[in-house]
Design a protein around this motif. Structure first.
Motif, PDB file in Angstrom:
ATOM      1  N   ASN A 228       0.939  -1.340   0.099  1.00  0.00           N
ATOM      2  CA  ASN A 228      -0.206  -0.059   0.109  1.00  0.00           C
ATOM      3  C   ASN A 228       0.770   1.139  -0.053  1.00  0.00           C
ATOM      4  OD1 ASN A 228      -2.204  -1.681   0.358  1.00  0.00           O
ATOM      5  ND2 ASN A 228      -2.726  -1.291   2.423  1.00  0.00           N
ATOM      6  N   ASP A 229       1.976   1.280   0.955  1.00  0.00           N
ATOM      7  CA  ASP A 229       2.769   2.575   1.286  1.00  0.00           C
ATOM      8  C   ASP A 229       3.833   2.546  -0.031  1.00  0.00           C
ATOM      9  OD1 ASP A 229       1.306   2.899   3.217  1.00  0.00           O
ATOM     10  OD2 ASP A 229       2.946   1.996   4.544  1.00  0.00           O
ATOM     11  N   ASN A 230       4.234   1.567  -0.544  1.00  0.00           N
ATOM     12  CA  ASN A 230       5.629   1.682  -1.587  1.00  0.00           C
ATOM     13  C   ASN A 230       4.990   1.516  -3.253  1.00  0.00           C
ATOM     14  OD1 ASN A 230       8.048   1.985   0.325  1.00  0.00           O
ATOM     15  ND2 ASN A 230       6.659   0.419   1.189  1.00  0.00           N
ATOM     16  N   MET A 231       3.880   0.821  -3.285  1.00  0.00           N
ATOM     17  CA  MET A 231       3.551   0.645  -4.433  1.00  0.00           C
ATOM     18  C   MET A 231       2.128   1.128  -5.020  1.00  0.00           C
ATOM     19  SD  MET A 231       5.302  -3.124  -4.991  1.00  0.00           S
ATOM     20  CE  MET A 231       5.228  -3.178  -6.840  1.00  0.00           C
TER      21      MET A 231
ATOM     22  N   HIS B 215       6.436   0.753 -14.031  1.00  0.00           N
ATOM     23  CA  HIS B 215       7.445   1.835 -14.144  1.00  0.00           C
ATOM     24  C   HIS B 215       8.996   1.053 -13.577  1.00  0.00           C
ATOM     25  CE1 HIS B 215      10.102   5.338 -13.583  1.00  0.00           C
ATOM     26  NE2 HIS B 215       9.587   5.850 -14.358  1.00  0.00           N
ATOM     27  N   PRO B 216      10.075   1.403 -14.280  1.00  0.00           N
ATOM     28  CA  PRO B 216      11.353   0.816 -13.710  1.00  0.00           C
ATOM     29  C   PRO B 216      11.598   1.141 -12.174  1.00  0.00           C
ATOM     30  CG  PRO B 216      11.734   1.923 -15.859  1.00  0.00           C
ATOM     31  CD  PRO B 216      10.331   2.233 -15.458  1.00  0.00           C
ATOM     32  N   GLN B 217      10.887   2.217 -11.458  1.00  0.00           N
ATOM     33  CA  GLN B 217      11.021   2.425 -10.113  1.00  0.00           C
ATOM     34  C   GLN B 217      10.139   1.363  -9.383  1.00  0.00           C
ATOM     35  OE1 GLN B 217      12.874   4.198  -8.183  1.00  0.00           O
ATOM     36  NE2 GLN B 217      11.823   3.615  -6.270  1.00  0.00           N
ATOM     37  N   LEU B 218       9.010   1.152  -9.835  1.00  0.00           N
ATOM     38  CA  LEU B 218       7.971  -0.049  -9.469  1.00  0.00           C
ATOM     39  C   LEU B 218       8.617  -1.124  -9.524  1.00  0.00           C
ATOM     40  CD1 LEU B 218       4.503   1.607  -9.867  1.00  0.00           C
ATOM     41  CD2 LEU B 218       5.790   1.439  -7.622  1.00  0.00           C
ATOM     42  N   GLN B 219       9.439  -1.669 -10.820  1.00  0.00           N
ATOM     43  CA  GLN B 219      10.017  -2.933 -11.024  1.00  0.00           C
ATOM     44  C   GLN B 219      10.772  -3.068  -9.825  1.00  0.00           C
ATOM     45  OE1 GLN B 219      11.573  -3.805 -14.673  1.00  0.00           O
ATOM     46  NE2 GLN B 219       9.803  -2.519 -15.793  1.00  0.00           N
ATOM     47  N   TYR B 220      11.666  -2.091  -9.313  1.00  0.00           N
ATOM     48  CA  TYR B 220      12.676  -2.016  -8.353  1.00  0.00           C
ATOM     49  C   TYR B 220      11.780  -2.412  -6.828  1.00  0.00           C
ATOM     50  CZ  TYR B 220      15.030  -0.140  -4.058  1.00  0.00           C
ATOM     51  OH  TYR B 220      15.593   0.121  -2.901  1.00  0.00           O
ATOM     52  N   GLN B 221      10.706  -1.796  -7.024  1.00  0.00           N
ATOM     53  CA  GLN B 221       9.778  -2.215  -5.708  1.00  0.00           C
ATOM     54  C   GLN B 221       9.223  -3.563  -5.630  1.00  0.00           C
ATOM     55  OE1 GLN B 221      10.485  -0.226  -3.088  1.00  0.00           O
ATOM     56  NE2 GLN B 221       9.836   1.995  -3.306  1.00  0.00           N
ATOM     57  N   MET B 222       8.907  -4.238  -6.732  1.00  0.00           N
ATOM     58  CA  MET B 222       8.416  -5.509  -7.065  1.00  0.00           C
ATOM     59  C   MET B 222       9.792  -6.359  -6.703  1.00  0.00           C
ATOM     60  SD  MET B 222       6.211  -7.766  -7.503  1.00  0.00           S
ATOM     61  CE  MET B 222       4.942  -7.041  -8.396  1.00  0.00           C
ATOM     62  N   ALA B 223      10.860  -5.942  -7.084  1.00  0.00           N
ATOM     63  CA  ALA B 223      11.679  -6.881  -6.699  1.00  0.00           C
ATOM     64  C   ALA B 223      11.879  -7.020  -5.307  1.00  0.00           C
ATOM     65  CB  ALA B 223      13.124  -6.528  -7.113  1.00  0.00           C
ATOM     66  N   ARG B 224      11.973  -5.971  -4.571  1.00  0.00           N
ATOM     67  CA  ARG B 224      11.935  -5.844  -3.044  1.00  0.00           C
ATOM     68  C   ARG B 224      10.826  -6.589  -2.283  1.00  0.00           C
ATOM     69  NH1 ARG B 224      12.162  -0.220  -0.468  1.00  0.00           N
ATOM     70  NH2 ARG B 224      12.612  -1.120   1.347  1.00  0.00           N
ATOM     71  N   LEU B 225       9.764  -6.432  -2.894  1.00  0.00           N
ATOM     72  CA  LEU B 225       8.172  -7.352  -2.591  1.00  0.00           C
ATOM     73  C   LEU B 225       8.348  -8.768  -2.594  1.00  0.00           C
ATOM     74  CD1 LEU B 225       5.510  -7.474  -1.719  1.00  0.00           C
ATOM     75  CD2 LEU B 225       4.685  -7.194  -3.946  1.00  0.00           C
ATOM     76  N   ILE B 226       8.944  -9.223  -3.932  1.00  0.00           N
ATOM     77  CA  ILE B 226       9.532 -10.568  -3.922  1.00  0.00           C
ATOM     78  C   ILE B 226      10.216 -11.232  -2.849  1.00  0.00           C
ATOM     79  CG2 ILE B 226      10.649 -12.304  -5.452  1.00  0.00           C
ATOM     80  CD1 ILE B 226       9.327 -10.603  -8.039  1.00  0.00           C
ATOM     81  N   ILE B 227      11.224 -10.608  -2.569  1.00  0.00           N
ATOM     82  CA  ILE B 227      12.094 -10.999  -1.559  1.00  0.00           C
ATOM     83  C   ILE B 227      11.475 -11.117  -0.282  1.00  0.00           C
ATOM     84  CG2 ILE B 227      14.352 -10.348  -0.414  1.00  0.00           C
ATOM     85  CD1 ILE B 227      15.576  -9.358  -2.809  1.00  0.00           C
TER      86      ILE B 227
ATOM     87  N   ILE C  88      16.268  -8.641 -11.503  1.00  0.00           N
ATOM     88  CA  ILE C  88      17.501  -9.539 -11.305  1.00  0.00           C
ATOM     89  C   ILE C  88      18.612  -8.708 -10.767  1.00  0.00           C
ATOM     90  CG2 ILE C  88      19.228 -10.702 -12.543  1.00  0.00           C
ATOM     91  CD1 ILE C  88      16.550 -12.139 -12.748  1.00  0.00           C
ATOM     92  N   GLN C  89      18.917  -7.485 -11.164  1.00  0.00           N
ATOM     93  CA  GLN C  89      19.935  -6.698 -10.344  1.00  0.00           C
ATOM     94  C   GLN C  89      19.631  -6.549  -9.019  1.00  0.00           C
ATOM     95  OE1 GLN C  89      22.983  -5.899 -12.049  1.00  0.00           O
ATOM     96  NE2 GLN C  89      23.361  -5.633  -9.826  1.00  0.00           N
ATOM     97  N   HIS C  90      18.452  -5.999  -8.673  1.00  0.00           N
ATOM     98  CA  HIS C  90      18.183  -5.743  -7.275  1.00  0.00           C
ATOM     99  C   HIS C  90      18.447  -7.315  -6.197  1.00  0.00           C
ATOM    100  CE1 HIS C  90      16.568  -4.076  -3.727  1.00  0.00           C
ATOM    101  NE2 HIS C  90      15.742  -5.023  -3.622  1.00  0.00           N
ATOM    102  N   ILE C  91      17.893  -8.284  -6.832  1.00  0.00           N
ATOM    103  CA  ILE C  91      18.109  -9.427  -6.320  1.00  0.00           C
ATOM    104  C   ILE C  91      19.643  -9.771  -6.230  1.00  0.00           C
ATOM    105  CG2 ILE C  91      18.041 -11.927  -6.599  1.00  0.00           C
ATOM    106  CD1 ILE C  91      15.182 -11.446  -7.725  1.00  0.00           C
TER     107      ILE C  91
END
Length: 451
Positions: free
Chosen positions: A265-268, A332-344, A363-366
């Protein structure tokens, strides 16, 4: 939790051969139209389906492949003097592979609701030396069976003493096969999020359950799959997705996943996705700072993309595994970064993820979080300033990444071996290098013309 076996497939769609071991986070990367969704659907089916098609002709196959075990089961059920019997796990695996040999095409046809599907080979391998003990359960009034894996109770069930022994044997073996293939996951704890989730979310009320069952699914009659209407049927993962959204218990909220929901809710999502009417199952998006909501059809693509995942986390009783097609869709790329965080964060909360992705950002964030893992305590202040916390880190041992490469119309699937605590995905780096080289060449042309 890792899958208890290695999955081997051959000649499946474009896939020439693949050997897959599912870990807490498993990612499929590579070319479009290379078979990633096919393999994701197969893994979902193994982890969630009732395996009716796989277990066709089970009784005859059991008699011919495990005759002594069949006789032992018969004696256990019919002879009160026999208290328990045993079977090695390798024998169960061998029998499952025999079922695959006979029923593999029926199995994949049932996944896709398409008679043209076939597969050259499905096989599982496991080096485990576990042993199963099957014994009568004397604590129930009727007849009961307890199955132990090594010394731990694995499953139990009760059956009528009037039930023919053949049906009891079939039920015991079917339960054991299902439990093994599902990696002991509870029924209803594995979910599929398709790439077309936005469209299906918006159309779910139109494509209602009755319509799906009558027009978009195969009906099973006398062991033969038949379409009930002249309408192109949906693949089973799509039907399961729609049924799941319809069947969520909107009267309850899963408090154990509240932190994940609030984080999204807060980040995405910049707001909440909730059911506002338990009886009708009406879903609305409530933007941050507002009390009233708006229907999903009037929201952005980001909200409709995230809505199915948010609803699963908020309202489903149990989630142990999510098969996720392209989680970066519409982001958007910024939300793809947040999605990577969410997956982890989901993996760290105990939810296994098997996903296909085209996102080099994910992949890069992981990779970054793998490299930071184990260095959090001494760098806590710096990482917190970057907005990173212990829940953002992950061990590289928890991850498997598989590269799908199209070679002359056939797909080669290779496991990417991590190097220096990171995964190097050549298909992404090659595409970026090609674009960079093109950019430099264009720049040279423009500069020469200006001179």
């Amino acid at each position: 939790m890792n899958m208890a076996y290695k999955l081997i497939v051959e000649n499946y769609g474009k896939i020439e051969r693949a050997e897959i071991e599912v870990t807490p986070l498993t990612l499929f990367v590579g070319d479009n139209n290379s078979g990633k969704s096919y393999l994701l659907s197969l893994i979902w089916a193994l982890l969630s389906e009732d395996n009716i098609m796989l277990c066709q002709d089970l009784d005859n196959l059991l008699k011919s492949n495990l005759p002594q075990f069949y006789m032992d089961l018969h004696n256990l059920i019919t002879d009160k003097q026999i208290k328990q019997i045993e079977i090695d796990e390798k024998d169960i695996i061998q029998f499952i592979n025999e079922l695959f040999k006979v029923n593999k095409d029926k199995f994949v046809k049932s996944i896709f609701n398409f008679d043209g599907m076939s597969i050259g080979k499905i096989e599982i391998q496991n080096n485990s030396k576990h042993q199963y003990r099957i014994k009568m359960d004397t604590t129930v009034e009727d007849s009961g069976i307890e199955i132990y894996e090594s010394d731990e109770l694995w499953m139990r069930f009760v059956f009528s003493s009037e039930l023919p022994y053949k049906k009891v044997i079939s039920r015991i073996i079917t339960q054991m096969i299902s439990g093994f293939l599902k990696n002991n996951l509870a029924p209803g704890s594995t979910f599929y999020l398709p790439a077309a989730r936005t469209g299906f979310m918006l159309a779910k009320n139109t494509i209602n359950q009755v319509g799906r069952k009558r027009a978009f699914d195969w009906q099973i009659g006398n062991g033969i799959a038949m379409k009930s209407a002249e309408v192109s049927p949906f693949p089973k993962p799509i039907i399961h997705f729609l049924d799941t959204i319809d069947d969520l218990n909107y009267n309850t909220r899963e408090s154990s996943r509240l932190n994940l929901i609030e984080w999204i809710n807060d980040n995405m999502a910049n707001g909440r996705v909730e059911c506002i009417d338990n009886n009708s199952g009406t879903i609305q998006y409530i933007p941050k700072g507002m009390d009233s909501g708006i229907p999903l059809r009037a929201t952005s693509g980001v909200v409709t993309e995230l809505a199915p995942l948010i609803l699963l986390l908020r309202y489903s009783r149990t989630i142990k595994e999510i098969c996720y097609e392209e989680p970066e869709m519409c982001l958007h790329p910024q939300l793809q970064y947040q999605m990577a965080r969410l997956i982890i964060r989901m993996v760290n909360s105990g939810i296994n993820i098997v996903a296909s992705t085209h996102s080099d950002i994910i992949i890069q964030h992981i990779n970054n979080m793998c490299q930071l893992n184990g260095h959090y305590d001494e760098n806590r202040a710096i990482l917190n300033q970057m907005g990173l916390y212990s829940d953002d880190l992950i061990s590289i041992d928890e991850i498997s990444i598989y590269q799908f490469t199209d070679i002359s119309g056939k797909t080669k699937v290779e496991k990417i071996v991590p190097d220096n605590n990171q995964f190097r995905v050549h298909s992404f780096s090659n595409a970026l290098n090609n674009l960079l080289n093109q950019t430099l060449a264009v720049s040279d042309i423009i500069c020469d013309e200006e001179k």
